[in-house]
Design a protein around this motif. Structure first.
Motif, mmCIF file in Angstrom:
data_model
loop_
_atom_site.group_PDB
_atom_site.id
_atom_site.type_symbol
_atom_site.label_atom_id
_atom_site.label_comp_id
_atom_site.label_asym_id
_atom_site.label_seq_id
_atom_site.Cartn_x
_atom_site.Cartn_y
_atom_site.Cartn_z
ATOM 1 N N SER A 1 10.794 39.937 40.134
ATOM 2 C CA SER A 1 9.556 39.649 39.419
ATOM 3 C C SER A 1 9.592 40.456 38.123
ATOM 4 O O SER A 1 10.440 41.337 37.948
ATOM 5 C CB SER A 1 8.344 40.065 40.258
ATOM 6 O OG SER A 1 8.291 41.485 40.370
ATOM 7 N N LEU A 2 8.693 40.170 37.243
ATOM 8 C CA LEU A 2 8.602 40.935 35.995
ATOM 9 C C LEU A 2 8.314 42.407 36.292
ATOM 10 O O LEU A 2 8.859 43.293 35.641
ATOM 11 C CB LEU A 2 7.508 40.337 35.104
ATOM 12 C CG LEU A 2 7.595 40.599 33.621
ATOM 13 C CD1 LEU A 2 8.969 40.274 33.053
ATOM 14 C CD2 LEU A 2 6.528 39.819 32.879
ATOM 15 N N GLN A 3 7.520 42.662 37.323
ATOM 16 C CA GLN A 3 7.218 44.039 37.716
ATOM 17 C C GLN A 3 8.467 44.730 38.278
ATOM 18 O O GLN A 3 8.688 45.915 38.017
ATOM 19 C CB GLN A 3 6.070 44.080 38.731
ATOM 20 C CG GLN A 3 4.715 43.714 38.155
ATOM 21 C CD GLN A 3 4.572 42.228 37.825
ATOM 22 O OE1 GLN A 3 5.241 41.365 38.385
ATOM 23 N NE2 GLN A 3 3.697 41.931 36.880
ATOM 24 N N ASP A 4 9.293 43.993 39.062
ATOM 25 C CA ASP A 4 10.554 44.549 39.566
ATOM 26 C C ASP A 4 11.464 44.933 38.398
ATOM 27 O O ASP A 4 12.053 46.014 38.389
ATOM 28 C CB ASP A 4 11.301 43.542 40.444
ATOM 29 C CG ASP A 4 10.619 43.245 41.762
ATOM 30 O OD1 ASP A 4 9.833 44.098 42.240
ATOM 31 O OD2 ASP A 4 10.875 42.162 42.318
ATOM 32 N N ASP B 1 12.833 31.045 38.159
ATOM 33 C CA ASP B 1 11.972 31.652 39.175
ATOM 34 C C ASP B 1 12.443 33.048 39.572
ATOM 35 O O ASP B 1 12.392 33.431 40.741
ATOM 36 C CB ASP B 1 11.868 30.730 40.394
ATOM 37 C CG ASP B 1 10.696 31.084 41.296
ATOM 38 O OD1 ASP B 1 9.663 31.582 40.790
ATOM 39 O OD2 ASP B 1 10.820 30.874 42.523
ATOM 40 N N GLY B 2 12.960 33.795 38.582
ATOM 41 C CA GLY B 2 13.360 35.183 38.822
ATOM 42 C C GLY B 2 14.753 35.356 39.379
ATOM 43 O O GLY B 2 15.124 36.458 39.774
ATOM 44 N N THR B 3 15.563 34.281 39.397
ATOM 45 C CA THR B 3 16.921 34.402 39.935
ATOM 46 C C THR B 3 17.979 34.563 38.838
ATOM 47 O O THR B 3 19.171 34.580 39.141
ATOM 48 C CB THR B 3 17.285 33.196 40.831
ATOM 49 O OG1 THR B 3 17.217 32.004 40.045
ATOM 50 C CG2 THR B 3 16.357 33.108 42.027
ATOM 51 N N SER B 4 17.549 34.674 37.597
ATOM 52 C CA SER B 4 18.476 35.020 36.521
ATOM 53 C C SER B 4 17.741 35.860 35.479
ATOM 54 O O SER B 4 16.533 35.720 35.278
ATOM 55 C CB SER B 4 19.122 33.777 35.895
ATOM 56 O OG SER B 4 18.167 32.977 35.250
ATOM 57 N N VAL B 5 18.503 36.750 34.851
ATOM 58 C CA VAL B 5 17.971 37.703 33.880
ATOM 59 C C VAL B 5 18.727 37.506 32.573
ATOM 60 O O VAL B 5 19.946 37.306 32.579
ATOM 61 C CB VAL B 5 18.182 39.159 34.361
ATOM 62 C CG1 VAL B 5 17.628 40.145 33.366
ATOM 63 C CG2 VAL B 5 17.560 39.370 35.724
ATOM 64 N N LEU C 1 21.483 36.067 39.509
ATOM 65 C CA LEU C 1 21.240 36.840 40.727
ATOM 66 C C LEU C 1 21.431 36.006 41.989
ATOM 67 O O LEU C 1 21.348 36.536 43.094
ATOM 68 C CB LEU C 1 19.807 37.399 40.721
ATOM 69 C CG LEU C 1 19.379 38.194 39.497
ATOM 70 C CD1 LEU C 1 17.924 38.622 39.637
ATOM 71 C CD2 LEU C 1 20.284 39.367 39.258
ATOM 72 N N ASP C 2 21.693 34.711 41.841
ATOM 73 C CA ASP C 2 21.820 33.816 42.973
ATOM 74 C C ASP C 2 22.904 34.306 43.931
ATOM 75 O O ASP C 2 24.008 34.619 43.528
ATOM 76 C CB ASP C 2 22.155 32.404 42.482
ATOM 77 C CG ASP C 2 22.000 31.365 43.552
ATOM 78 O OD1 ASP C 2 21.115 31.523 44.409
ATOM 79 O OD2 ASP C 2 22.768 30.386 43.537
ATOM 80 N N LEU D 1 20.688 44.722 47.806
ATOM 81 C CA LEU D 1 20.971 43.436 47.180
ATOM 82 C C LEU D 1 19.720 42.887 46.506
ATOM 83 O O LEU D 1 18.632 42.909 47.080
ATOM 84 C CB LEU D 1 21.474 42.431 48.205
ATOM 85 C CG LEU D 1 22.922 42.551 48.616
ATOM 86 C CD1 LEU D 1 23.302 41.429 49.584
ATOM 87 C CD2 LEU D 1 23.863 42.549 47.437
ATOM 88 N N VAL D 2 19.904 42.394 45.311
ATOM 89 C CA VAL D 2 18.816 41.793 44.540
ATOM 90 C C VAL D 2 19.154 40.325 44.352
ATOM 91 O O VAL D 2 20.189 39.996 43.779
ATOM 92 C CB VAL D 2 18.680 42.491 43.161
ATOM 93 C CG1 VAL D 2 17.570 41.838 42.356
ATOM 94 C CG2 VAL D 2 18.442 43.977 43.326
ATOM 95 N N GLU D 3 18.306 39.444 44.859
ATOM 96 C CA GLU D 3 18.513 38.001 44.726
ATOM 97 C C GLU D 3 17.488 37.364 43.801
ATOM 98 O O GLU D 3 17.715 36.274 43.282
ATOM 99 C CB GLU D 3 18.434 37.325 46.093
ATOM 100 C CG GLU D 3 19.538 37.751 47.029
ATOM 101 C CD GLU D 3 19.464 37.030 48.351
ATOM 102 O OE1 GLU D 3 19.195 35.806 48.361
ATOM 103 O OE2 GLU D 3 19.680 37.682 49.378
ATOM 104 N N LYS D 4 16.378 38.062 43.626
ATOM 105 C CA LYS D 4 15.270 37.525 42.843
ATOM 106 C C LYS D 4 14.459 38.707 42.346
ATOM 107 O O LYS D 4 14.339 39.712 43.042
ATOM 108 C CB LYS D 4 14.418 36.627 43.736
ATOM 109 C CG LYS D 4 13.350 35.881 43.048
ATOM 110 C CD LYS D 4 12.658 34.949 44.043
ATOM 111 C CE LYS D 4 11.624 34.123 43.337
ATOM 112 N NZ LYS D 4 10.971 33.173 44.205
#
Length: 148
Positions: free
Chosen positions: A33-36, A72-76, A120-121, A28-31
């Motif tokens: 980072s740019l590196q992720d 804060d990384g919870t949407s793309v 991703l929430d 599961l991915v919830e958040k």
């Protein structure tokens, strides 16, 4: 002392295995980072590059596209833009009436843009993220053929 070193080695292995952002398709991915995001795109066969403005840029279908992280990384967000086209506001409005999951707009210079968003929430599987990329590719094809 040997037991401590062995235990420490096991802990390090477990932590490093857990730190792999996309270990399998059920993770599961919830958040992110740019590196992720960059790592995920690389694993999927793309050649992303992290840019100074905080996005990942890569080629899809021969076009330069971007992926942005928000909240804060919870949407793309997937984005592609063009310049010097004959796309009109009528074309964009028709697109937006026909397609639900991808939006188009004209910027202040009258250049068309295509975007898709993924929230991703609450967590999504890696397979859902892969499906999102397939949707991006599908809608990119449809939009390009509509512009021509």
């Amino acid at each position: 002392m040997k037991k401590f070193v062995c235990l420490l080695a096991v802990v390090i292995l477990c932590v490093s295995a857990c730190s792999v952002a996309f270990a399998d398709s059920t993770t599961l991915v919830e958040k992110m980072s740019l590196q992720d995001l960059n790592g995920f795109l690389s694993e999927e066969g793309f050649r992303p590059e992290i840019k100074n403005n905080g996005n990942c840029e890569f080629k899809l279908k021969g076009l330069i596209v971007q992926m942005f992280l928000y909240d804060d990384g919870t949407s793309v967000q997937f984005h592609c833009g063009w310049s010097n086209t004959n796309v009109t506001m009528e074309d964009v409005n028709k697109w937006n009436m026909e397609w639900r999951l991808a939006k188009a707009y004209l910027d202040v210079d009258g250049d068309p843009h295509l975007e898709l968003d993924m929230d991703l929430d609450g967590g999504i599987t890696v397979q859902r993220l892969r499906n999102f990329m397939q949707n991006c590719s599908f809608f990119l094809d449809k939009f390009v053929s509509r512009m021509n």
